[in-house]
Design an enzyme around this catalytic site. Sequence first.
Site, PDB file in Angstrom:
ATOM      1  N   HIS A   1       0.809  -1.212   0.000  1.00  0.00           N
ATOM      2  CA  HIS A   1       0.000   0.000   0.000  1.00  0.00           C
ATOM      3  C   HIS A   1       0.843   1.263   0.000  1.00  0.00           C
ATOM      4  CE1 HIS A   1      -3.437  -2.654   1.702  1.00  0.00           C
ATOM      5  NE2 HIS A   1      -3.423  -2.636   0.382  1.00  0.00           N
TER       6      HIS A   1
ATOM      7  N   ASP B   1     -12.450 -13.543 -12.991  1.00  0.00           N
ATOM      8  CA  ASP B   1     -11.054 -13.858 -12.757  1.00  0.00           C
ATOM      9  C   ASP B   1     -10.203 -12.664 -13.187  1.00  0.00           C
ATOM     10  OD1 ASP B   1      -8.588 -15.397 -14.631  1.00  0.00           O
ATOM     11  OD2 ASP B   1      -8.606 -15.517 -12.457  1.00  0.00           O
ATOM     12  N   GLY B   2      -9.343 -12.199 -12.296  1.00  0.00           N
ATOM     13  CA  GLY B   2      -8.573 -10.991 -12.568  1.00  0.00           C
ATOM     14  C   GLY B   2      -7.583 -11.134 -13.701  1.00  0.00           C
TER      15      GLY B   2
ATOM     16  N   ASP C   1      -2.394  -8.572  -7.506  1.00  0.00           N
ATOM     17  CA  ASP C   1      -2.106  -9.069  -6.156  1.00  0.00           C
ATOM     18  C   ASP C   1      -2.830 -10.393  -5.916  1.00  0.00           C
ATOM     19  OD1 ASP C   1      -1.503  -9.304  -3.451  1.00  0.00           O
ATOM     20  OD2 ASP C   1      -3.108  -7.950  -2.845  1.00  0.00           O
TER      21      ASP C   1
ATOM     22  N   GLU D   1     -12.822  -9.256  -8.732  1.00  0.00           N
ATOM     23  CA  GLU D   1     -12.698 -10.268  -7.678  1.00  0.00           C
ATOM     24  C   GLU D   1     -13.508 -11.495  -8.087  1.00  0.00           C
ATOM     25  OE1 GLU D   1     -11.732 -12.541  -4.806  1.00  0.00           O
ATOM     26  OE2 GLU D   1     -10.801 -10.555  -4.933  1.00  0.00           O
TER      27      GLU D   1
ATOM     28  N   HIS E   1      -7.224  -8.340  -8.244  1.00  0.00           N
ATOM     29  CA  HIS E   1      -7.601  -9.250  -7.166  1.00  0.00           C
ATOM     30  C   HIS E   1      -7.966  -8.385  -5.955  1.00  0.00           C
ATOM     31  CE1 HIS E   1      -5.193 -11.694  -9.919  1.00  0.00           C
ATOM     32  NE2 HIS E   1      -5.789 -12.750  -9.424  1.00  0.00           N
TER      33      HIS E   1
END
Length: 280
Positions: A19, A140-141, A161, A115, A42
């Site tokens: 982050h 699906d990302g 991620d 997500e 994600h």
Amino acid sequence: MFSYRHAFHAGNHADVLKHLCQMLLLEKLCNKDKAFVYIDTHAGAGLYDLTSESAQKTAEYQAGIDALTDAACHNPHIRAYLKLVEQYRKQNRYPGSPEIARRLCRAQDSLQLMEWHNNEVQQLALNFKHQKRVKVHHRDGFEGLVAITPPKPARGMVLIDPSYELETDYQVLPDTLAKAYRRWQTGIYAIWYPLLAKKRDRSQGMIEAIGRGPYSSVLDIQLSVLPQDEELGMYGSGMLIINPPWQFDQQVASLLPELTQALGQGGAGDFKVSWLAQQD
């Protein structure tokens, strides 16, 4: 399959590194008036209750965001991150990457959040239901990233991620990244990865595969908080940044000494910033 829930790990040392990098990249994008798109492949639930049974079971946030808060760091980037997180922590919550992006993006910017986990995407949609500039995708990302690139506007960043719960993620990610990059070469791509015990490590092969990719600039950032074990455990994490903005590497390098001192456990901890590819 797809059983991973980020609530168990919210606010841990890996989230802190991820982050901080995300904030620096978004701030760079905000330096110009032109609108941009933020893509999260994600996204998880986007916001986490640290009093929940999941968070309390591991309490990883205590050695992450709480340890950093108690360390009284002086670096301005760390202090800006702590200021953003402070209001959530006072409510026993922690903001995931979608919430951090929502806070930092401007009215003209848009957010595309993906997500695949059913429960997570339901909570994600609930957390952002009144945000018109946010679009939540139940997909699906990896597939979704290729499908929506190049985005409009063609300026922005992607945070990738995955949970790495499936070992195939280590192969799918470099392949997906290359496909997306060929469609959108001007975007910034930020990829989080775990640093695991020697017998479980798959990240090094993935890093090497990305390093052989079609990218002109790839920055590798690693933070370890424990010595590497032979058998079990995550001892740190890393971020690969493709197309890092000007002076981003210097900003990250400036905060890592204090971050390592704050999060290193039992006197351990180390960091590394290196270029896998660098534009002349």
